[in-house]
Design a protein around this motif. Structure first.
Motif, PDB file in Angstrom:
ATOM      1  N   SER A  20     -33.944 -50.312 -16.637  1.00  0.00           N
ATOM      2  CA  SER A  20     -35.200 -49.988 -15.957  1.00  0.00           C
ATOM      3  C   SER A  20     -35.156 -50.503 -14.519  1.00  0.00           C
ATOM      4  O   SER A  20     -34.609 -51.572 -14.237  1.00  0.00           O
ATOM      5  CB  SER A  20     -36.377 -50.600 -16.709  1.00  0.00           C
ATOM      6  N   VAL A  21     -35.751 -49.744 -13.637  1.00  0.00           N
ATOM      7  CA  VAL A  21     -35.781 -50.096 -12.219  1.00  0.00           C
ATOM      8  C   VAL A  21     -37.117 -50.771 -11.938  1.00  0.00           C
ATOM      9  O   VAL A  21     -38.167 -50.279 -12.356  1.00  0.00           O
ATOM     10  CB  VAL A  21     -35.620 -48.824 -11.354  1.00  0.00           C
ATOM     11  N   PRO A  22     -37.115 -51.867 -11.231  1.00  0.00           N
ATOM     12  CA  PRO A  22     -38.382 -52.541 -10.919  1.00  0.00           C
ATOM     13  C   PRO A  22     -39.286 -51.626 -10.082  1.00  0.00           C
ATOM     14  O   PRO A  22     -38.823 -50.966  -9.150  1.00  0.00           O
ATOM     15  CB  PRO A  22     -37.952 -53.761 -10.103  1.00  0.00           C
ATOM     16  N   PRO A  23     -40.577 -51.577 -10.405  1.00  0.00           N
ATOM     17  CA  PRO A  23     -41.467 -50.662  -9.698  1.00  0.00           C
ATOM     18  C   PRO A  23     -41.678 -51.018  -8.231  1.00  0.00           C
ATOM     19  O   PRO A  23     -42.033 -50.152  -7.429  1.00  0.00           O
ATOM     20  CB  PRO A  23     -42.785 -50.759 -10.466  1.00  0.00           C
ATOM     21  N   GLU A  24     -41.418 -52.249  -7.831  1.00  0.00           N
ATOM     22  CA  GLU A  24     -41.610 -52.608  -6.424  1.00  0.00           C
ATOM     23  C   GLU A  24     -40.522 -52.024  -5.519  1.00  0.00           C
ATOM     24  O   GLU A  24     -40.654 -52.042  -4.298  1.00  0.00           O
ATOM     25  CB  GLU A  24     -41.685 -54.128  -6.249  1.00  0.00           C
ATOM     26  N   LEU A  25     -39.460 -51.483  -6.096  1.00  0.00           N
ATOM     27  CA  LEU A  25     -38.417 -50.849  -5.290  1.00  0.00           C
ATOM     28  C   LEU A  25     -38.782 -49.437  -4.863  1.00  0.00           C
ATOM     29  O   LEU A  25     -38.209 -48.899  -3.918  1.00  0.00           O
ATOM     30  CB  LEU A  25     -37.098 -50.805  -6.069  1.00  0.00           C
ATOM     31  N   TYR A  26     -39.732 -48.813  -5.527  1.00  0.00           N
ATOM     32  CA  TYR A  26     -40.075 -47.411  -5.267  1.00  0.00           C
ATOM     33  C   TYR A  26     -40.476 -47.157  -3.816  1.00  0.00           C
ATOM     34  O   TYR A  26     -39.948 -46.230  -3.185  1.00  0.00           O
ATOM     35  CB  TYR A  26     -41.166 -46.956  -6.231  1.00  0.00           C
ATOM     36  N   PRO A  27     -41.387 -47.940  -3.215  1.00  0.00           N
ATOM     37  CA  PRO A  27     -41.754 -47.644  -1.811  1.00  0.00           C
ATOM     38  C   PRO A  27     -40.580 -47.777  -0.847  1.00  0.00           C
ATOM     39  O   PRO A  27     -40.440 -46.968   0.089  1.00  0.00           O
ATOM     40  CB  PRO A  27     -42.831 -48.684  -1.488  1.00  0.00           C
ATOM     41  N   GLU A  28     -39.722 -48.761  -1.079  1.00  0.00           N
ATOM     42  CA  GLU A  28     -38.560 -48.937  -0.202  1.00  0.00           C
ATOM     43  C   GLU A  28     -37.599 -47.754  -0.319  1.00  0.00           C
ATOM     44  O   GLU A  28     -37.069 -47.263   0.677  1.00  0.00           O
ATOM     45  CB  GLU A  28     -37.837 -50.244  -0.564  1.00  0.00           C
TER      46      GLU A  28
END
Length: 82
Positions: A20-28
């Motif tokens: 799973s990818v951490p959701p805080e990486l999405y905006p970056e």
């Protein structure tokens, strides 16, 4: 490791659930992806502009220089008054 073992190992790896990818990486990721697309679009437009400018420059040179016309002969004078 023979071919059958390699294929089995690849199947095991592909059947696992992806991490799973951490959701805080999405905006970056979205910011970087947008920037990459803008740069790629700008580079593509610049290359098309350079290609068109080169084609126009070649066309103008060809119209001025007329390289397909044989240059006039300078070894004998023209015959006039016959």
């Amino acid at each position: 490791m023979n071919r059958a073992e390699r294929e089995a190992a690849v199947r095991r790896v592909m059947e696992e659930t992806p991490p799973s990818v951490p959701p805080e990486l999405y905006p970056e990721v979205m910011r970087r992806g947008g920037r990459m697309l803008r740069r790629r679009t700008a580079a593509r437009r610049l290359l098309w502009l350079l290609l068109c400018a080169a084609a126009v420059a070649f066309f103008v040179w060809a119209m001025v220089a007329r390289p397909w016309v044989e240059p006039p002969s300078e070894t004998t004078p023209p015959l006039t008054g016959w």
